[in-house]
Design a protein around this motif. Sequence first.
Motif, PDB file in Angstrom:
ATOM      1  N   LEU A  26       0.825  -1.212   0.000  1.00 54.01           N
ATOM      2  CA  LEU A  26       0.000   0.000   0.000  1.00 54.01           C
ATOM      3  C   LEU A  26       0.855   1.255   0.000  1.00 54.01           C
ATOM      4  N   ALA A  27       1.877   1.263   0.835  1.00 55.03           N
ATOM      5  CA  ALA A  27       2.762   2.435   0.880  1.00 55.03           C
ATOM      6  C   ALA A  27       3.480   2.624  -0.454  1.00 55.03           C
ATOM      7  N   THR A  28       3.864   1.525  -1.093  1.00 55.54           N
ATOM      8  CA  THR A  28       4.545   1.617  -2.388  1.00 55.54           C
ATOM      9  C   THR A  28       3.610   2.169  -3.461  1.00 55.54           C
ATOM     10  N   LEU A  29       2.371   1.666  -3.490  1.00 60.48           N
ATOM     11  CA  LEU A  29       1.408   2.168  -4.474  1.00 60.48           C
ATOM     12  C   LEU A  29       1.105   3.651  -4.250  1.00 60.48           C
ATOM     13  N   ALA A  36       4.188   5.648  -5.387  1.00 51.80           N
ATOM     14  CA  ALA A  36       4.297   5.638  -6.849  1.00 51.80           C
ATOM     15  C   ALA A  36       3.195   6.470  -7.480  1.00 51.80           C
ATOM     16  N   GLY A  37       1.989   6.400  -6.936  1.00 48.91           N
ATOM     17  CA  GLY A  37       0.888   7.169  -7.489  1.00 48.91           C
ATOM     18  C   GLY A  37       1.106   8.664  -7.365  1.00 48.91           C
ATOM     19  N   LEU A  38       1.526   9.105  -6.186  1.00 46.43           N
ATOM     20  CA  LEU A  38       1.770  10.538  -5.998  1.00 46.43           C
ATOM     21  C   LEU A  38       2.979  11.010  -6.795  1.00 46.43           C
ATOM     22  N   GLY A  39       4.003  10.154  -6.889  1.00 48.80           N
ATOM     23  CA  GLY A  39       5.204  10.557  -7.609  1.00 48.80           C
ATOM     24  C   GLY A  39       5.014  10.613  -9.113  1.00 48.80           C
ATOM     25  N   LEU A  40       4.161   9.753  -9.662  1.00 52.98           N
ATOM     26  CA  LEU A  40       3.965   9.683 -11.114  1.00 52.98           C
ATOM     27  C   LEU A  40       2.657  10.323 -11.562  1.00 52.98           C
ATOM     28  N   LEU A  41       2.006  11.050 -10.676  1.00 52.74           N
ATOM     29  CA  LEU A  41       0.704  11.611 -11.025  1.00 52.74           C
ATOM     30  C   LEU A  41       0.799  12.595 -12.183  1.00 52.74           C
ATOM     31  N   LEU A  42       1.892  13.310 -12.284  1.00 52.22           N
ATOM     32  CA  LEU A  42       2.061  14.298 -13.346  1.00 52.22           C
ATOM     33  C   LEU A  42       2.704  13.725 -14.599  1.00 52.22           C
ATOM     34  N   VAL A  43       3.029  12.438 -14.583  1.00 51.27           N
ATOM     35  CA  VAL A  43       3.664  11.807 -15.748  1.00 51.27           C
ATOM     36  C   VAL A  43       2.593  11.075 -16.549  1.00 51.27           C
ATOM     37  N   VAL A  76      -5.625   4.438  -8.021  1.00 51.69           N
ATOM     38  CA  VAL A  76      -6.845   3.621  -8.076  1.00 51.69           C
ATOM     39  C   VAL A  76      -6.578   2.235  -7.494  1.00 51.69           C
ATOM     40  N   ALA A  77      -5.437   1.648  -7.870  1.00 47.45           N
ATOM     41  CA  ALA A  77      -5.074   0.342  -7.301  1.00 47.45           C
ATOM     42  C   ALA A  77      -4.900   0.439  -5.786  1.00 47.45           C
ATOM     43  N   PHE A  78      -4.308   1.539  -5.328  1.00 45.56           N
ATOM     44  CA  PHE A  78      -4.152   1.767  -3.888  1.00 45.56           C
ATOM     45  C   PHE A  78      -5.509   1.804  -3.188  1.00 45.56           C
ATOM     46  N   LEU A  79      -6.481   2.499  -3.791  1.00 45.11           N
ATOM     47  CA  LEU A  79      -7.801   2.640  -3.183  1.00 45.11           C
ATOM     48  C   LEU A  79      -8.509   1.289  -3.078  1.00 45.11           C
ATOM     49  N   TYR A  80      -8.462   0.505  -4.143  1.00 46.02           N
ATOM     50  CA  TYR A  80      -9.177  -0.769  -4.111  1.00 46.02           C
ATOM     51  C   TYR A  80      -8.452  -1.813  -3.255  1.00 46.02           C
ATOM     52  N   LEU A  81      -7.137  -1.698  -3.146  1.00 45.35           N
ATOM     53  CA  LEU A  81      -6.426  -2.584  -2.221  1.00 45.35           C
ATOM     54  C   LEU A  81      -6.754  -2.199  -0.781  1.00 45.35           C
TER      55      LEU A  81
END
Length: 418
Positions: free
Chosen positions: A37-40, A43-50, A59-64
């Motif tokens: 969860l911490a990794t997702l 990664a989500g916050l770091g790559l949000l602008l890419v 989204v994967a973080f939320l459903y996990l």
Amino acid sequence: MTTASPPRGRVGLLTHVGALAQLAAIGVAGSVVFTILATLLAAGLGLLLVLGIGFLFLVAFLYLLWGTAWVEYERVEGLYGYGLPALTLRRSGVPGFKGWLRTLWRQFTDGPMWRGVASAAIATVIGMLVLPLLGGLVVSIGLLFAPLRAGDTVRIPGIGIDMPAGGGVAAGIIGILVCAAVLIGFVLLHAVLTRAILVPSREAQLAEQARTAGAQRAGAVRASEVERTRIERDLHDGVQPRLVSVGMTLGLAQQKIDSDPAAAKALLDEAHTSTKAAITELRQLARGIHASVLDDRGLDAALSALAARSHVPVQLDVRLDGRCSATAEAAVYFAIAESLTNAAKHSRATACRVVVRRRDDGTLWARVEDNGVGGARVLPGGGLDGITNRVLAAGGTTRLDSPAGGPTSLEVSVPCAS
């Protein structure tokens, strides 16, 4: 309105032993899950602008997160039997991409989900503390038998200290008492914390019951308004003009009965035909208000008759082991009837499938699917609006999925004892 106090849950030696075993397993599995969860999240916050790639990780973080909370609810309910409601995914009820985004936001702000995650996190921390204590308990038990396999001295594992055999036995007894006492404390702490986090208080139960009762009352009022409007429209647009035409035709026949008996006879035949058509329309209108076969022979027979009258071929799959309440059966029957009517009038469907089941959790569930063009919407005052409010008044839920191009599916779940 009477309410029951929150359930006490199961207590006993087997329950505490099961809790201890689960905590040991969660100490390992939970640390892995929360690391993912911490990794997702990172990664989500770091790559949000890419190129928006980070959004997929979020989204994967939320459903996990939801999956973790669901497992925690099921685990605690299976262990303690608090009577917790099953955790369900939140839905916005709005179709399309915008509706999906609303669904994500509703899920992210879902309080029960976050309570489940908090309970799982606490269980993981306690489990990580339980693991070394279990190891210490095993070592302490081993020290009791050390003199049987050692000489005059024994070495305490993990510490590397040599001591006389009698001292090793004493150390083993002390270790067993200390580890067992701390383990029991952790098990009791886990029971108290999970109950405090997951089991709603009496005030929360009362507030939820009041909210549910208010929603059901509003749904019943709205459903009755929609039904009244539909009846008025059907009478005004169908039966009333036909009866007016019958009256005018009979008046013309009365005028011609002496001067032109043949024409009067033709007018009487026309009036007779119109009268039979009006009777048929009234019968259909009455069937839309109340289906007598539903009371007499049950939902299976009523749906069979409904499918036989449908202009679209219907594949019917009904498996029920007994009757539900009249309110529940009526809500499901009219939801299916309206869905088949919409399929015939608007969707240009060539086939429909109706599935009805009575589930183990005591709900009456139905699904209607057609192969039409889709695009169905819940509009105020429309037929689907009436379905939604009627099901809501019975304490149930509806789910409409009708993308452009089809297919259209409507799922209805109503408590069997509503």
